[in-house]
Design an enzyme around this catalytic site. Structure first.
Site, PDB file in Angstrom:
ATOM      1  N   LYS A  91      30.396  51.689  35.777  1.00  0.00           N
ATOM      2  CA  LYS A  91      31.775  51.403  36.183  1.00  0.00           C
ATOM      3  C   LYS A  91      32.761  52.413  35.609  1.00  0.00           C
ATOM      4  CE  LYS A  91      32.861  47.916  32.605  1.00  0.00           C
ATOM      5  NZ  LYS A  91      33.989  48.606  32.001  1.00  0.00           N
ATOM      6  N   ASP A  92      32.339  53.203  34.617  1.00  0.00           N
ATOM      7  CA  ASP A  92      33.196  54.232  34.034  1.00  0.00           C
ATOM      8  C   ASP A  92      33.026  55.584  34.714  1.00  0.00           C
ATOM      9  OD1 ASP A  92      34.192  52.461  32.132  1.00  0.00           O
ATOM     10  OD2 ASP A  92      32.651  52.983  30.648  1.00  0.00           O
ATOM     11  N   ARG A 139      42.416  47.018  37.649  1.00  0.00           N
ATOM     12  CA  ARG A 139      41.894  46.052  38.614  1.00  0.00           C
ATOM     13  C   ARG A 139      42.075  44.629  38.117  1.00  0.00           C
ATOM     14  NH1 ARG A 139      37.364  42.705  37.977  1.00  0.00           N
ATOM     15  NH2 ARG A 139      36.654  44.259  36.520  1.00  0.00           N
ATOM     16  N   ARG A 140      41.663  44.370  36.865  1.00  0.00           N
ATOM     17  CA  ARG A 140      41.801  43.021  36.331  1.00  0.00           C
ATOM     18  C   ARG A 140      43.264  42.608  36.211  1.00  0.00           C
ATOM     19  NH1 ARG A 140      37.318  44.287  31.783  1.00  0.00           N
ATOM     20  NH2 ARG A 140      35.455  43.495  32.828  1.00  0.00           N
ATOM     21  N   ARG A 157      43.431  48.107  25.145  1.00  0.00           N
ATOM     22  CA  ARG A 157      42.283  49.005  25.142  1.00  0.00           C
ATOM     23  C   ARG A 157      41.459  48.872  23.880  1.00  0.00           C
ATOM     24  NH1 ARG A 157      42.932  54.781  25.875  1.00  0.00           N
ATOM     25  NH2 ARG A 157      40.682  54.531  25.993  1.00  0.00           N
ATOM     26  N   ARG A 163      38.893  44.643  20.876  1.00  0.00           N
ATOM     27  CA  ARG A 163      39.651  43.694  21.697  1.00  0.00           C
ATOM     28  C   ARG A 163      39.582  42.274  21.116  1.00  0.00           C
ATOM     29  NH1 ARG A 163      38.207  45.493  27.906  1.00  0.00           N
ATOM     30  NH2 ARG A 163      37.419  47.534  27.326  1.00  0.00           N
ATOM     31  N   CYS A 250      40.831  55.355  37.884  1.00  0.00           N
ATOM     32  CA  CYS A 250      41.449  54.385  36.971  1.00  0.00           C
ATOM     33  C   CYS A 250      42.898  54.115  37.341  1.00  0.00           C
ATOM     34  CB  CYS A 250      41.368  54.907  35.536  1.00  0.00           C
ATOM     35  SG  CYS A 250      39.741  54.688  34.797  1.00  0.00           S
TER      36      CYS A 250
END
Length: 312
Positions: A91-92, A139-140, A157, A163, A250
């Site tokens: 996904k990165d 997206r989230r 981040r 987190r 991104c």
């Protein structure tokens, strides 16, 4: 071609970021290679490479260079021969690789779902009016704003551990992580609830590990062929075709998921305005081999419905 296998004295070098999750993914790759060729773990060595994305944590990704910040230094090491392969969270990964590199090996995909993480609520619907929620993902954040425009959504981040500490420090009452990351790190004790893709479509390629190599390295190609998961490859081919046709980065809130159903592939896609004010989605099913074409067709339909300046 006679395959020259690595030995502890001449180890095969696996490049990766240094976060706990990246190390878990690199170790999974090493274990699969060692098992496939009946070699000792010492025949493979993990090389940690510092990447810009892990060092600049106080600014949004879109301001400092996007997805390439997690791959550039690793790919440079791959190109100059410092490492033999590079292990990435798919996904990165940008949709296009530098000249001379190929990304065509995927391990069996983990859980694709997002996880809602909070010590105070069980899900998005349980959050109090105006609660602060943190996420590093455009997206989230867009999906959250579309569902709960009353919430205070902030940039959040750092790796999993960072987190979680921010939650404990009261910076926010909830955040989101990839369920696959929690599974790979064995973090069942983290207070979380997995979110169905029907409720929150995940990031393109979420839960998948990709392995990059030099295009002319036939030894690496032969070794990686032994651990490649073909079903995951089919799914990611459709998802990444959708992402490429949407010009995803991104800086663009995009979600997508391909699933295999017998001999068919179901592809779902979603694009959102960053503020959550518009959400467009599509759902297609067709033969597995047509997955990439379905991705391109879906992107064209979504962009036609969106009109110009949708992502502006």
């Amino acid at each position: 071609m006679t395959l020259t296998l690595p030995t502890p004295a001449a180890a095969f070098k696996i490049g990766t970021r240094g976060s706990p999750l990246a190390m878990a993914q690199a170790n999974e790759t090493r274990a699969r290679l060692a098992t496939a060729f009946d070699l000792p773990f010492e025949a493979f060595t993990i090389v940690i490479i510092k990447v810009t994305g892990d060092q600049v944590l106080d600014r949004p990704l879109k301001e400092i260079g996007g997805k390439g910040l997690f791959t550039r230094e690793i790919e440079e090491a791959l190109l100059d021969g410092s490492i033999d392969i590079a292990v990435h969270s798919m996904k990165d990964m940008p949709t296009l690789q530098p000249d001379g590199l190929l990304l065509d090996t995927y391990l069996e995909r983990e859980d694709v779902r997002d996880a809602f993480v909070s010590r105070h609520a069980r899900g998005i619907a349980d959050l109090e009016q105006g609660a602060t929620v943190g996420s590093s993902s455009l997206r989230r954040r867009a999906q959250l704003r579309a569902r709960r425009p009353d919430l205070n959504v902030v940039e959040f981040r750092g790796n999993v551990q960072t987190r979680l500490k921010k939650l404990d420090d009261g910076v926010a009452v909830a955040t989101f992580l990839a369920q696959a990351g929690l599974n790979r790190l064995g973090m069942e004790d983290v207070p979380h609830h997995a979110i169905s893709p029907d409720d929150m479509l995940p990031a393109i390629a979420q839960g998948a590990i990709g392995i990059e190599r030099r295009a002319d390295d036939h030894r690496a190609s032969a070794m990686l062929e032994a651990i490649h998961d073909t079903p995951t490859g089919h799914r990611l081919a459709a998802e990444r075709a959708l992402l490429l046709a949407l010009d995803g980065s991104c800086e663009t809130p995009i979600a997508g998921l391909a699933e295999l159903e017998g001999g068919n592939l179901r592809l779902r896609g979603e694009i959102l305005r960053e503020d959550g004010s518009r959400v467009l989605s599509d759902d297609m099913t067709g033969p597995i081999a047509d997955g990439p074409q379905m991705g391109r067709e879906m992107a064209a339909k979504l962009l036609d419905r969106a009109g110009p300046h949708f992502f502006a």
